[in-house]
Structures are given as C-alpha cells and as structure tokens.
Design an enzyme around this catalytic site. Structure first.
Site, PDB file in Angstrom:
ATOM      1  N   LYS A   1      -0.005  -5.820   4.343  1.00 19.42           N
ATOM      2  CA  LYS A   1      -1.335  -5.714   3.740  1.00 19.42           C
ATOM      3  C   LYS A   1      -2.392  -6.514   4.515  1.00 19.42           C
ATOM      4  O   LYS A   1      -2.050  -7.336   5.378  1.00 19.42           O
ATOM      5  CB  LYS A   1      -1.266  -6.161   2.287  1.00 19.42           C
ATOM      6  CG  LYS A   1      -0.410  -5.232   1.421  1.00 19.42           C
ATOM      7  CD  LYS A   1      -0.386  -5.702  -0.025  1.00 19.42           C
ATOM      8  CE  LYS A   1       0.409  -4.775  -0.911  1.00 19.42           C
ATOM      9  NZ  LYS A   1       0.393  -5.225  -2.318  1.00 19.42           N
TER      10      LYS A   1
ATOM     11  N   TYR B   1      -2.269   4.705  -4.244  1.00 18.00           N
ATOM     12  CA  TYR B   1      -1.983   3.948  -5.471  1.00 18.00           C
ATOM     13  C   TYR B   1      -2.379   4.700  -6.739  1.00 18.00           C
ATOM     14  O   TYR B   1      -2.536   4.100  -7.798  1.00 18.00           O
ATOM     15  CB  TYR B   1      -2.682   2.588  -5.427  1.00 18.00           C
ATOM     16  CG  TYR B   1      -2.018   1.620  -4.480  1.00 18.00           C
ATOM     17  CD1 TYR B   1      -0.775   1.076  -4.781  1.00 18.00           C
ATOM     18  CD2 TYR B   1      -2.622   1.245  -3.285  1.00 18.00           C
ATOM     19  CE1 TYR B   1      -0.150   0.183  -3.917  1.00 18.00           C
ATOM     20  CE2 TYR B   1      -2.008   0.349  -2.426  1.00 18.00           C
ATOM     21  CZ  TYR B   1      -0.769  -0.177  -2.752  1.00 18.00           C
ATOM     22  OH  TYR B   1      -0.155  -1.055  -1.895  1.00 18.00           O
TER      23      TYR B   1
ATOM     24  N   ASN C   1      -0.670 -10.222  -1.779  1.00 16.27           N
ATOM     25  CA  ASN C   1       0.750 -10.560  -1.724  1.00 16.27           C
ATOM     26  C   ASN C   1       1.477 -10.074  -0.463  1.00 16.27           C
ATOM     27  O   ASN C   1       2.678  -9.875  -0.465  1.00 16.27           O
ATOM     28  CB  ASN C   1       1.470 -10.094  -2.987  1.00 16.27           C
ATOM     29  CG  ASN C   1       1.450  -8.601  -3.189  1.00 16.27           C
ATOM     30  OD1 ASN C   1       1.035  -7.851  -2.317  1.00 16.27           O
ATOM     31  ND2 ASN C   1       1.909  -8.156  -4.344  1.00 16.27           N
TER      32      ASN C   1
ATOM     33  N   HIS D   1       3.872  -4.420   0.868  1.00 11.93           N
ATOM     34  CA  HIS D   1       4.241  -3.391  -0.116  1.00 11.93           C
ATOM     35  C   HIS D   1       5.544  -2.784   0.362  1.00 11.93           C
ATOM     36  O   HIS D   1       5.764  -2.624   1.563  1.00 11.93           O
ATOM     37  CB  HIS D   1       3.166  -2.293  -0.179  1.00 11.93           C
ATOM     38  CG  HIS D   1       3.646  -1.064  -0.885  1.00 11.93           C
ATOM     39  ND1 HIS D   1       3.524  -0.888  -2.236  1.00 11.93           N
ATOM     40  CD2 HIS D   1       4.293   0.045  -0.419  1.00 11.93           C
ATOM     41  CE1 HIS D   1       4.056   0.273  -2.581  1.00 11.93           C
ATOM     42  NE2 HIS D   1       4.520   0.864  -1.488  1.00 11.93           N
TER      43      HIS D   1
ATOM     44  N   GLU E   1       5.969   8.274  -0.486  1.00  7.08           N
ATOM     45  CA  GLU E   1       5.127   7.334   0.262  1.00  7.08           C
ATOM     46  C   GLU E   1       5.204   7.569   1.766  1.00  7.08           C
ATOM     47  O   GLU E   1       4.185   7.502   2.458  1.00  7.08           O
ATOM     48  CB  GLU E   1       5.524   5.895  -0.087  1.00  7.08           C
ATOM     49  CG  GLU E   1       5.146   5.522  -1.499  1.00  7.08           C
ATOM     50  CD  GLU E   1       5.482   4.096  -1.871  1.00  7.08           C
ATOM     51  OE1 GLU E   1       4.969   3.643  -2.906  1.00  7.08           O
ATOM     52  OE2 GLU E   1       6.256   3.421  -1.143  1.00  7.08           O
TER      53      GLU E   1
END
Length: 142
Positions: A11, A51, A114, A117, A128
């Site tokens: 990310k 998402y 965070n 993913h 995905e």
C-alpha cells in the site's frame, strides 16, 4: 500441499517508506514466488472498484482515498498454501495487534495505513488477480 496464487498489494504508506524490497524479501524467504508485479497509482474508480465489497461500510471512502494517495505495488504470489502463508506474513490488520516480525508489525502505522493487502481465500484471490492482471498468462500449463 497445494500450489496457489494470491494477490498482494504493498500500500501507499509502505511504498512511501521505501520498503518494497524488504517486503519482497519476506515473501521470497518464506517460499512465495513473485510471478507477476506492477507498480500503479490507482484512480478513485480503480480503488473503489477493487474494494466494492466494502462500499456500504463506514470506512469505504477513507480506504479509497488512502489507496489513491500514492503509488502501490501489486503482485501475484505463488507457492504452497500461498494465501494462508501471505496472511501469516502480513499479520493482524491492526499493527498494534500484529505479532512481532510480521510485515504489519514492522512497517504499518495504523489500522488504516497498514502497509499491505492480501487475498483472504481462493475465490477472492481469483477475482482480485483478474482485477489487476486480466491478461495474466503466467498460469498456463499449471
């Protein structure tokens, strides 16, 4: 054991910290092979589409804004039980609850920023991977 493929995203927060190589090293030293990768700066439409499963959740807008705040590194990992292995390497979503030595414990700042993913199951992984690598031919003959 089953050879699987899973999607992983480094990310914007982790890309900004310049730890792509350190994260890749964790994948590789733990038996995961990077079979496809690309860097991208996601558009709002791309992040929102990825998402979409969270669209009705209160954090959706903030998640999309975070994911478009800088470039991301997107990769497909291959290995025996790669989905579970990647999730183990990532650690808990909240880095304060992540085990020492996991990617999130070492590189994430918060539950929102965070670092990574990872797909949560085989069906999700297929969707995905196809979202970011629709032309992927790395699976031919497997």
């Amino acid at each position: 054991m089953t050879v699987e493929h899973t999607l992983s995203i480094i990310k914007p927060d982790a890309v900004a910290k310049n730890v792509i190589g350190k994260i890749y090293s964790r994948f590789e030293t733990n038996g995961l092979k990077i079979v496809a990768s690309r860097m991208a700066w996601l558009s709002e439409q791309e992040a929102g589409g990825f998402y979409v499963v969270h669209k009705e959740r209160p954090f959706f807008k903030d998640l999309v804004q975070f994911m478009i705040s800088g470039p991301v590194m997107i990769q497909v990992l291959e290995g025996e039980n790669s989905i579970a292995k990647n999730r183990e390497l990532m650690g808990a979503t909240d880095p304060k609850k992540a085990e020492a030595g996991t990617i999130r414990a070492d590189f994430a700042e918060s539950i929102d920023a965070n670092a990574v993913h990872g797909s949560d199951g085989p069906d999700t992984a297929k969707v995905e991977i196809a979202y970011f690598f629709p032309e992927l031919s790395v699976f031919r003959g497997r």
